[in-house]
Design a protein around this motif. Structure first.
Motif, PDB file in Angstrom:
ATOM      1  N   GLU A   1       0.870  -1.295  -0.064  1.00  0.00           N
ATOM      2  CA  GLU A   1       0.022   0.061  -0.126  1.00  0.00           C
ATOM      3  C   GLU A   1       0.838   1.384   0.015  1.00  0.00           C
ATOM      4  OE1 GLU A   1      -3.996  -1.859   2.018  1.00  0.00           O
ATOM      5  OE2 GLU A   1      -3.167  -0.442   3.167  1.00  0.00           O
ATOM      6  N   ILE A   2       0.208   2.271  -0.635  1.00  0.00           N
ATOM      7  CA  ILE A   2       1.028   3.415  -0.776  1.00  0.00           C
ATOM      8  C   ILE A   2       0.042   4.451  -0.134  1.00  0.00           C
ATOM      9  CG2 ILE A   2       1.832   5.323  -2.281  1.00  0.00           C
ATOM     10  CD1 ILE A   2       2.099   3.232  -4.399  1.00  0.00           C
ATOM     11  N   VAL A   3       0.601   4.940   0.817  1.00  0.00           N
ATOM     12  CA  VAL A   3      -0.378   5.903   1.725  1.00  0.00           C
ATOM     13  C   VAL A   3       0.041   7.481   1.453  1.00  0.00           C
ATOM     14  CG1 VAL A   3      -1.100   6.758   4.025  1.00  0.00           C
ATOM     15  CG2 VAL A   3      -0.806   4.352   3.329  1.00  0.00           C
ATOM     16  N   ILE A   4      -0.725   8.161   0.928  1.00  0.00           N
ATOM     17  CA  ILE A   4      -0.668   9.824   0.832  1.00  0.00           C
ATOM     18  C   ILE A   4      -1.740  10.667   1.675  1.00  0.00           C
ATOM     19  CG2 ILE A   4       0.716   9.595  -1.205  1.00  0.00           C
ATOM     20  CD1 ILE A   4      -1.984  10.481  -2.785  1.00  0.00           C
ATOM     21  N   SER A   5      -1.977  11.784   1.976  1.00  0.00           N
ATOM     22  CA  SER A   5      -3.032  12.433   2.186  1.00  0.00           C
ATOM     23  C   SER A   5      -3.873  13.260   1.072  1.00  0.00           C
ATOM     24  CB  SER A   5      -2.692  13.421   3.093  1.00  0.00           C
ATOM     25  OG  SER A   5      -2.252  14.810   2.663  1.00  0.00           O
ATOM     26  N   ILE A   6      -4.739  13.549   1.347  1.00  0.00           N
ATOM     27  CA  ILE A   6      -6.014  14.276   0.465  1.00  0.00           C
ATOM     28  C   ILE A   6      -5.311  15.733   0.405  1.00  0.00           C
ATOM     29  CG2 ILE A   6      -7.477  14.988   2.288  1.00  0.00           C
ATOM     30  CD1 ILE A   6      -8.627  13.652  -1.167  1.00  0.00           C
ATOM     31  N   LEU A   7      -4.303  16.159   1.339  1.00  0.00           N
ATOM     32  CA  LEU A   7      -3.775  17.568   0.960  1.00  0.00           C
ATOM     33  C   LEU A   7      -2.883  17.565  -0.327  1.00  0.00           C
ATOM     34  CD1 LEU A   7      -2.940  18.381   4.870  1.00  0.00           C
ATOM     35  CD2 LEU A   7      -4.896  19.259   3.404  1.00  0.00           C
ATOM     36  N   GLU A   8      -2.256  16.427  -0.574  1.00  0.00           N
ATOM     37  CA  GLU A   8      -1.284  16.530  -1.778  1.00  0.00           C
ATOM     38  C   GLU A   8      -1.423  17.352  -2.945  1.00  0.00           C
ATOM     39  OE1 GLU A   8       1.561  15.337  -0.348  1.00  0.00           O
ATOM     40  OE2 GLU A   8      -0.029  14.672   1.555  1.00  0.00           O
ATOM     41  N   HIS A   9      -0.371  17.969  -3.162  1.00  0.00           N
ATOM     42  CA  HIS A   9      -0.302  18.730  -4.611  1.00  0.00           C
ATOM     43  C   HIS A   9      -0.265  17.363  -5.595  1.00  0.00           C
ATOM     44  CE1 HIS A   9       1.880  20.749  -7.751  1.00  0.00           C
ATOM     45  NE2 HIS A   9       1.541  21.757  -7.383  1.00  0.00           N
ATOM     46  N   HIS A  10      -0.749  17.846  -6.726  1.00  0.00           N
ATOM     47  CA  HIS A  10      -0.767  16.792  -8.024  1.00  0.00           C
ATOM     48  C   HIS A  10       0.733  16.086  -8.029  1.00  0.00           C
ATOM     49  CE1 HIS A  10      -4.663  18.612  -9.726  1.00  0.00           C
ATOM     50  NE2 HIS A  10      -4.722  18.050  -8.708  1.00  0.00           N
ATOM     51  N   SER A  11       1.823  16.985  -7.723  1.00  0.00           N
ATOM     52  CA  SER A  11       2.950  16.284  -8.248  1.00  0.00           C
ATOM     53  C   SER A  11       3.202  15.439  -6.933  1.00  0.00           C
ATOM     54  CB  SER A  11       3.843  17.319  -8.096  1.00  0.00           C
ATOM     55  OG  SER A  11       4.077  17.921  -6.948  1.00  0.00           O
ATOM     56  N   ASN A  12       2.672  15.178  -5.877  1.00  0.00           N
ATOM     57  CA  ASN A  12       2.938  14.151  -4.908  1.00  0.00           C
ATOM     58  C   ASN A  12       1.564  13.129  -4.776  1.00  0.00           C
ATOM     59  OD1 ASN A  12       4.406  12.676  -2.903  1.00  0.00           O
ATOM     60  ND2 ASN A  12       3.433  13.666  -1.278  1.00  0.00           N
ATOM     61  N   LEU A  13       0.922  13.266  -5.813  1.00  0.00           N
ATOM     62  CA  LEU A  13      -0.262  12.306  -6.227  1.00  0.00           C
ATOM     63  C   LEU A  13      -0.396  11.518  -7.254  1.00  0.00           C
ATOM     64  CD1 LEU A  13      -3.862  13.790  -4.968  1.00  0.00           C
ATOM     65  CD2 LEU A  13      -3.668  12.224  -6.986  1.00  0.00           C
ATOM     66  N   ILE A  14      -0.145  12.132  -8.317  1.00  0.00           N
ATOM     67  CA  ILE A  14      -0.392  11.563  -9.792  1.00  0.00           C
ATOM     68  C   ILE A  14       0.828  10.440  -9.904  1.00  0.00           C
ATOM     69  CG2 ILE A  14      -0.876  11.740 -12.319  1.00  0.00           C
ATOM     70  CD1 ILE A  14      -1.698  14.731 -11.704  1.00  0.00           C
ATOM     71  N   PRO A  15       2.027  10.878  -9.473  1.00  0.00           N
ATOM     72  CA  PRO A  15       3.159   9.755  -9.666  1.00  0.00           C
ATOM     73  C   PRO A  15       2.732   8.662  -8.681  1.00  0.00           C
ATOM     74  CG  PRO A  15       4.270  12.099  -9.343  1.00  0.00           C
ATOM     75  CD  PRO A  15       2.536  12.083  -8.988  1.00  0.00           C
ATOM     76  N   TRP A  16       2.041   8.539  -7.867  1.00  0.00           N
ATOM     77  CA  TRP A  16       1.771   7.348  -6.841  1.00  0.00           C
ATOM     78  C   TRP A  16       0.538   6.711  -7.492  1.00  0.00           C
ATOM     79  CZ3 TRP A  16       6.070   6.543  -5.203  1.00  0.00           C
ATOM     80  CH2 TRP A  16       7.081   7.663  -4.540  1.00  0.00           C
ATOM     81  N   GLN A  17      -0.287   7.390  -8.215  1.00  0.00           N
ATOM     82  CA  GLN A  17      -1.238   6.775  -9.044  1.00  0.00           C
ATOM     83  C   GLN A  17      -0.778   5.725 -10.079  1.00  0.00           C
ATOM     84  OE1 GLN A  17      -3.819   9.911 -10.559  1.00  0.00           O
ATOM     85  NE2 GLN A  17      -5.341   9.919  -8.698  1.00  0.00           N
TER      86      GLN A  17
END
Ligand code: PMP
Length: 414
Positions: A115-131
């Motif tokens: 599992e990769i855990v991020i937060s809903i606060l993330e900027h797209h640059s710390n979100l889309i790479p993990w998607q």
């Protein structure tokens, strides 16, 4: 810092001290900061007197450029409390730092079931790479949400979501949209207690310019930030990584100056940091970054932090009771310097355009946090972001003109 001191500081910034036909109140420093003369001088000095290709050849200028570049690495290492300059990789920006991690770490160490855990606060640059990593590896991407009232991360989510399956935790240290400052150190400790085999990543794009950072104290494995949000030129960024973690990862870009030996059918590679710095690097940018760091240190990061905190609170207190304004900024007064809001019945782009007609530069849109906006039930918002070179008088002008925007739109003052 007193207002008199801020007025003196402003003289160092050509943009802020320039006499325009219209005076610009720059409230978009979270997007990018203005640059002091010392940074501009460092950049031109480099290209005038020191320009050569670092790490290549034996001639004088090549050596000078190498010194500028490698001294810069040491300055950055000291600035963020890294153990060794080998832990500092120069990139273009936060986005490149985080994408590099997605490729070298995500695609190599993450597997189905993780599992990769991020937060809903993330900027797209710390979100889309993990998607992308989740899609490629079959891992699950999970979110820590925020409390919609306080705008803090939900403790119960942390307890529920972090587990022995967590392979990557990638978290912002400061939300560019809400100003929330997640308790990164504690969350990393919690995550490590639950998962032994975890990699922790911090997006420090909005933290490094405003607060003292110590990566060893945070005990994160990786930390990313951009120079341009920190008074430095655009095009220079940093990826910090613990040395042993970096040396356990493959290169991302292949090419010049990252190799040991190259044969016709295979190659061997240098260790970090050069393993991750293929091709000619932005030495002028590094010199500009060093000048920016020294400038901030001369004023004092703690002084900057305290002043920006007061100035943001001053603004927050004035807008929070406006009955035509929906305020999204985190309630906790230990926060990033952003005031994010909507004016009832007016599209954020209209607000920003009318504010621009008064010479007030604010941002409108989703600030590269679409999932966060959707979670809050809005499409877009306006954001005023403050830096230490902003004054109380500028905040007053911003507040006054918010009332004018309503009049312009024919809605009148409430
Ligand atoms: N993360 C955060 C929290 C940011 O605010 C930004 C820039 N708005 C980025 C990442 C991306 O930075 P850059 O565009 O310099 O790569």
């Amino acid at each position: 810092l007193t207002q008199e001191e801020i007025l003196e500081i402003r003289k160092d910034f050509p943009y802020l001290s320039q006499e325009w036909d219209k005076k610009i109140v720059y409230l978009d420093s979270a997007a990018t900061t203005q640059k002091p003369q010392g940074v501009l001088d460092a950049l031109t000095d480099y290209y005038k007197f020191q320009n050569g290709n670092p790490h290549r050849g034996a001639h004088y200028l090549g050596q000078v450029a190498t010194e500028v570049f490698e001294e810069g690495r040491q300055v950055v290492a000291d600035f963020i409390g890294a153990k060794s300059p080998n832990e500092i990789i120069f990139t273009n920006n936060t986005t490149q730092s985080l994408n590099t991690l997605a490729y070298i770490l995500g695609l190599n160490k993450v597997k189905e079931g993780d599992e990769i855990v991020i937060s809903i606060l993330e900027h797209h640059s710390n979100l889309i790479p993990w998607q992308y990593v989740a899609e490629k590896t079959g891992a699950k991407l999970r979110y820590i949400y925020i409390d919609k009232d306080s705008k803090e991360l939900r403790e119960e989510d942390l307890d529920q979501i972090l587990s022995e399956k967590t392979k990557i935790l990638a978290l912002t240290a400061s939300s560019n949209t809400l100003g929330t400052l997640p308790k990164v150190k504690e969350i990393i400790q919690k995550a490590k207690a639950k998962s032994k085999d975890i990699y922790t990543i911090v997006d420090g794009a909005q933290a490094v310019p405003h607060h003292k950072v110590d990566v060893q104290d945070l005990d994160c494995d990786f930390y990313a930030f951009s120079g341009h949000k920190l008074l430095a030129p655009m095009g220079i960024g940093v990826l910090y990584g613990k040395e042993e973690k970096l040396n356990d990862l493959p290169p991302f870009f292949y090419g010049g100056e990252m190799i040991e030996y190259v044969y016709e059918d295979h190659s061997t590679f240098l260790k970090a940091p050069m393993r991750f710095e293929a091709g000619t690097q932005n030495v002028g940018g590094v010199k500009g970054l060093v000048a920016a760091i020294r400038y901030l240190q001369a004023i004092g990061l703690d002084e900057i932090d305290a002043y920006e905190g007061q100035l943001t609170q001053y603004c927050y207190d004035q807008v929070k009771d406006m009955d035509f304004l929906d305020l999204y900024t985190v309630k906790n007064n230990h926060r990033g310097s952003v005031i994010t809001f909507n004016l009832e019945g007016i599209h954020p782009h209209d607000v920003a355009s009318i504010m621009d007609s008064y010479g007030i530069a604010i941002r409108s849109g989703h600030h590269c946090t679409q999932p966060l906006h959707r979670y809050l039930g809005i499409n877009a918002s306006c954001r005023a972001s403050l830096a230490f070179y902003n004054t109380r008088e500028e905040v007053d002008q911003f507040v006054t003109h918010l009332n004018d925007v309503r009049r312009m739109m024919g809605l009148g003052s409430k």
